[in-house]
Design an enzyme around this catalytic site. Structure first.
Site, PDB file in Angstrom:
ATOM      1  N   HIS A   1      49.887  55.563  39.010  1.00 25.97           N
ATOM      2  CA  HIS A   1      49.639  55.611  37.097  1.00 25.97           C
ATOM      3  C   HIS A   1      48.991  57.303  37.988  1.00 25.97           C
ATOM      4  O   HIS A   1      48.679  58.515  37.231  1.00 25.97           O
ATOM      5  CB  HIS A   1      47.744  55.132  37.548  1.00 25.97           C
ATOM      6  CG  HIS A   1      47.861  54.074  37.206  1.00 25.97           C
ATOM      7  ND1 HIS A   1      47.060  53.344  36.430  1.00 25.97           N
ATOM      8  CD2 HIS A   1      49.284  53.681  35.696  1.00 25.97           C
ATOM      9  CE1 HIS A   1      47.685  52.011  35.825  1.00 25.97           C
ATOM     10  NE2 HIS A   1      49.032  51.436  36.169  1.00 25.97           N
TER      11      HIS A   1
ATOM     12  N   SER B   1      40.739  44.786  37.238  1.00 28.14           N
ATOM     13  CA  SER B   1      39.526  44.310  36.200  1.00 28.14           C
ATOM     14  C   SER B   1      40.887  43.386  35.455  1.00 28.14           C
ATOM     15  O   SER B   1      40.320  41.951  35.383  1.00 28.14           O
ATOM     16  CB  SER B   1      38.949  44.327  34.801  1.00 28.14           C
ATOM     17  OG  SER B   1      40.177  46.180  33.936  1.00 28.14           O
TER      18      SER B   1
ATOM     19  N   GLU C   1      33.089  41.029  40.740  1.00 28.10           N
ATOM     20  CA  GLU C   1      32.555  39.891  39.380  1.00 28.10           C
ATOM     21  C   GLU C   1      34.811  39.936  39.770  1.00 28.10           C
ATOM     22  O   GLU C   1      34.862  40.103  39.864  1.00 28.10           O
ATOM     23  CB  GLU C   1      32.145  40.197  37.709  1.00 28.10           C
ATOM     24  CG  GLU C   1      33.109  40.999  37.289  1.00 28.10           C
ATOM     25  CD  GLU C   1      32.560  41.693  36.024  1.00 28.10           C
ATOM     26  OE1 GLU C   1      30.950  41.784  36.076  1.00 28.10           O
ATOM     27  OE2 GLU C   1      33.052  42.395  35.764  1.00 28.10           O
TER      28      GLU C   1
ATOM     29  N   ALA D   1      31.895  46.752  46.560  1.00 28.62           N
ATOM     30  CA  ALA D   1      33.623  47.741  47.460  1.00 28.62           C
ATOM     31  C   ALA D   1      32.958  47.893  48.949  1.00 28.62           C
ATOM     32  O   ALA D   1      33.715  48.158  49.865  1.00 28.62           O
ATOM     33  CB  ALA D   1      34.897  48.305  47.032  1.00 28.62           C
TER      34      ALA D   1
END
Ligand code: APR
Length: 240
Positions: free
Chosen positions: A108, A177, A203, A219
């Site tokens: 990105h 995510s 999560e 992490a």
């Protein structure tokens, strides 16, 4: 023994413990802005001042943050792993590099890169892009944009990434995510290649069900433990 080929995908969660905010907070805003107001080509065309200021602030903040144990553990893995390895980050910060990662691609883009829309040149950029600085290559003013991939634009390095996924034996996704494609689909490519797929995230993500294994936690704790385990397993396999 063949050395397993590894692809690691990282997202905003790996930089959270360094103090870099993730994208999808509980309020749905990204540092107070709606994503479509700052991270699309349309937003840049409509309000370049707002978009440049937003990225200038994020670029300036890089000087105040440091890599955390997760970045450093991946740097150690990169230095120690004798086989193929590719770290693919969605993050535009430079914490992986500062944590020692070398076999790294920024799909990105990067905050510390500026892209001249007049001549196409890219330059390392540490200061602001507000105020219409001149392109060091062609001299054009007001044509430099952050070298980051906005919604609706094509991510970088995709050929190299898909080639690595197609050869992978182990795929690890860290701190992402699963909302944003194509990255969220990499687990499918790795599965199709027969790779073991492991997710390390605070999560379960939106695509957790596609992984063979998910470990939940920060992490900064999970990644160093995973790297130590991987290097130890490899050392034992070599010794046997
Ligand atoms: N350790 C591990 N995971 C964490 C931590 C942490 N300390 N803190 C947060 N997370 C997890 C969250 O639970 C979430 O699943 O990291 C994930 C971050 O998700 P997002 O904010 O959606 O970030 P990301 O997946 O990288 O976003 C993808 O979206 O806006 C675009 O281009 C932008 O690259 C970005 C892309």
């Amino acid at each position: 023994m063949d050395v397993p080929r590894i692809v690691i995908l990282t997202g905003a969660g790996i930089s959270a413990e360094s103090g870099v905010p993730t994208f999808r907070g509980p309020d749905g805003l990204w540092e107070g802005h709606r994503i479509e107001d700052v991270a699309t080509p349309e937003a840049f065309a409509r309000d370049p001042v707002l978009v440049q200021r937003f990225y200038d602030a994020r670029r300036a903040r890089l000087a105040q943050v440091e890599p955390n144990p997760a970045h450093r553990a991946l740097g150690q893995l990169d230095a120690a792993w004798p086989g193929e390895l590719l770290i693919v980050t969605q993050n535009v910060d430079d914490l992986h590099e500062r944590g020692g990662a070398r076999r790294l691609v920024h799909m990105h883009g990067e905050l510390r890169s500026a892209w001249c829309l007049a001549c196409g040149a890219r330059h390392r950029w540490d200061g602001p892009l507000s105020g219409d600085p001149a392109c060091p290559a062609c001299g054009a003013r007001g044509r430099m944009r952050p070298d980051v991939v906005w919604f609706g634009e094509m991510p970088y390095h995709m050929d190299r990434i898909y080639a690595a996924l197609a050869r992978s034996d182990l795929f690890v996704a860290i701190g992402t995510s699963g909302h944003v494609y194509p990255a969220a689909g990499f687990v499918e490519e790795a599965r199709a290649a027969g790779a073991h797929c492991l997710e390390l995230n605070l999560e379960p993500s939106l695509v957790s069900g596609r992984f063979h294994e998910t470990r939940t936690g920060p992490a900064g704790t999970l990644v160093p433990a995973f790297v130590a385990e991987l290097l130890e397993r490899f050392r034992l396999a070599q010794a046997s």
